[in-house]
Write an enzyme that holds these catalytic residues in place. Structure first.
Site, mmCIF file in Angstrom:
data_model
loop_
_atom_site.group_PDB
_atom_site.id
_atom_site.type_symbol
_atom_site.label_atom_id
_atom_site.label_comp_id
_atom_site.label_asym_id
_atom_site.label_seq_id
_atom_site.Cartn_x
_atom_site.Cartn_y
_atom_site.Cartn_z
ATOM 1 N N ASP A 122 45.643 3.854 54.020
ATOM 2 C CA ASP A 122 45.604 5.014 53.125
ATOM 3 C C ASP A 122 45.201 6.252 53.926
ATOM 4 O O ASP A 122 45.288 7.364 53.418
ATOM 5 C CB ASP A 122 44.592 4.761 51.999
ATOM 6 N N HIS A 131 46.455 8.986 51.323
ATOM 7 C CA HIS A 131 45.031 9.236 51.098
ATOM 8 C C HIS A 131 44.776 9.424 49.593
ATOM 9 O O HIS A 131 44.270 10.452 49.146
ATOM 10 C CB HIS A 131 44.531 10.448 51.878
#
Ligand code: NAI
Length: 329
Positions: A257, A294
């Site tokens: 991520d 993210h």
């Protein structure tokens, strides 16, 4: 009190505007651009700036903020590795963060990455849409009775440990401090964790000491066929060495991520030159790698908690009170 909000996205604005009703003394102006030495001049006349993980809160930015009369940096995130805390302290600029807005949001995303990468969901999604229901290339492994190795058992790591425990995994962990709430976890050395884990999930903050914690040396110590998940910070993993390990078929799957190039906005600026030299783009070329943007923190519950705590931090500073949310050197 006036706050200048950098790198505003529509969801930030909605969430903060909703909270403002509970904070009548606070005014926020929103900017699309991110905080950097040049854009810091815009903060003239504001008490505080509100920044994010992608913002440049380094030495030059802090000096510029100080020159324009800003006394407070409100990080609307948990991490603060992008803040030059020494300079902030020298200049008398206080830094606050939101330490634990929703650990489960990030931990659930980490497990989602592990499961999706393991069971090749990204491939099967595309295949089935093309009317191809064959199973070639989709075989995964059971997590049940496998070993999960959690690096960092703070709020998010503890939530991930509980999820793995719920899956019937043996959970081992490495941390500088042991979390007393995790009585089902066996703490081991980092080397033992690397050697024993079928799934390794990173949940420690990025510091000078653990920069490139996952590198050629530590990858060599992992089991063959390990699954690696990083939802913490890109700098924990040396991307070139990870690519080398993927090429050598060390990893069954990798879920990320976060990645080293995040601040360069690789995916917002998709020019050929950037993509050609991008290690993230190279990672994306491997079929057993899943990368998300993210977004671990990105749930309704987490956003609401972030805006509330950020504005509470602003009030705490205004009243001159102390708070565990203040980041000290
Ligand atoms: P936390 O402060 O509650 O826990 C961090 C734990 O890591 C602590 O127990 C600490 O002792 C341990 N630790 C520190 N250095 C270590 C090392 N070298 N090796 C092993 N353990 C070490 O932090 P929290 O809330 O659990 O967050 C962890 C990280 O997750 C943040 O620092 C941030 O980088 C990342 N994060 C990612 C998000 C996303 O959207 N993907 C959102 C929020 C946080």
């Amino acid at each position: 009190m006036k706050i200048l909000f950098y790198d505003t996205k529509s969801y930030d604005r909605e969430s903060f505007d909703r909270q403002l009703a509970n904070f009548p003394g606070i005014e926020i102006d929103y900017l699309k651009g991110d905080l950097a030495p040049k854009s810091a001049v815009m903060a003239e006349g504001y008490d505080a700036v509100c920044a994010f993980v992608s913002s440049d809160v380094g030495t030059d930015t802090l000096k510029a903020l100080h020159a324009h009369g800003v006394h407070l940096v409100l990080m609307r995130c948990a991490g603060f590795n992008n803040v030059d805390l020494e300079t902030a302290k020298e200049l008398g600029i206080k830094v606050f963060r939101v330490p634990g807005y929703s650990p489960e949001a990030v931990a659930e995303h980490a497990m989602m990455l592990a499961l999706a990468a393991n069971r090749h969901v990204h491939k099967s999604y595309v295949k089935v849409r093309e009317n191809d229901f064959s199973l070639g290339g989709l075989m995964g492994i059971n997590f049940y009775q496998k070993t999960a190795g959690i690096v960092g058992t703070g709020k998010i790591g503890a939530a991930m440990a509980r999820i793995c425990h719920g899956f019937g995994m043996k959970v081992i962990a490495y941390d500088v401090y042991q979390n007393p709430s995790l009585d089902f976890v066996e703490y081991v050395s980092l080397d033992e964790l690397l050697a024993q884990s079928d799934l390794i999930s990173l949940h420690c903050p990025l510091t000078e000491e653990n920069y490139h914690l996952i590198s050629r040396d530590t990858i060599r110590k992992m089991k063959d066929g390990v699954i690696l998940v990083n939802t913490s910070r890109g700098g924990l993993v040396k991307t070139d060495d990870l690519i080398e390990g993927i090429r050598a078929r060390k990893f069954f799957a990798v879920g990320l991520d976060v990645y080293e190039e995040e601040t360069a906005n690789v995916f917002e600026d998709r020019s050929d030159e950037i993509l050609e030299h991008s290690t993230t783009a190279r990672l994306l070329s491997f079929p057993n790698v899943i990368i998300t943007s993210h977004q671990g923190f990105f749930t309704e519950e987490a956003l609401s908690a972030i805006s509330q705590t950020t504005l509470e931090n602003a009030l705490t500073w205004e009243k001159g009170e102390t708070s565990p949310n203040e980041v000290l050197v």
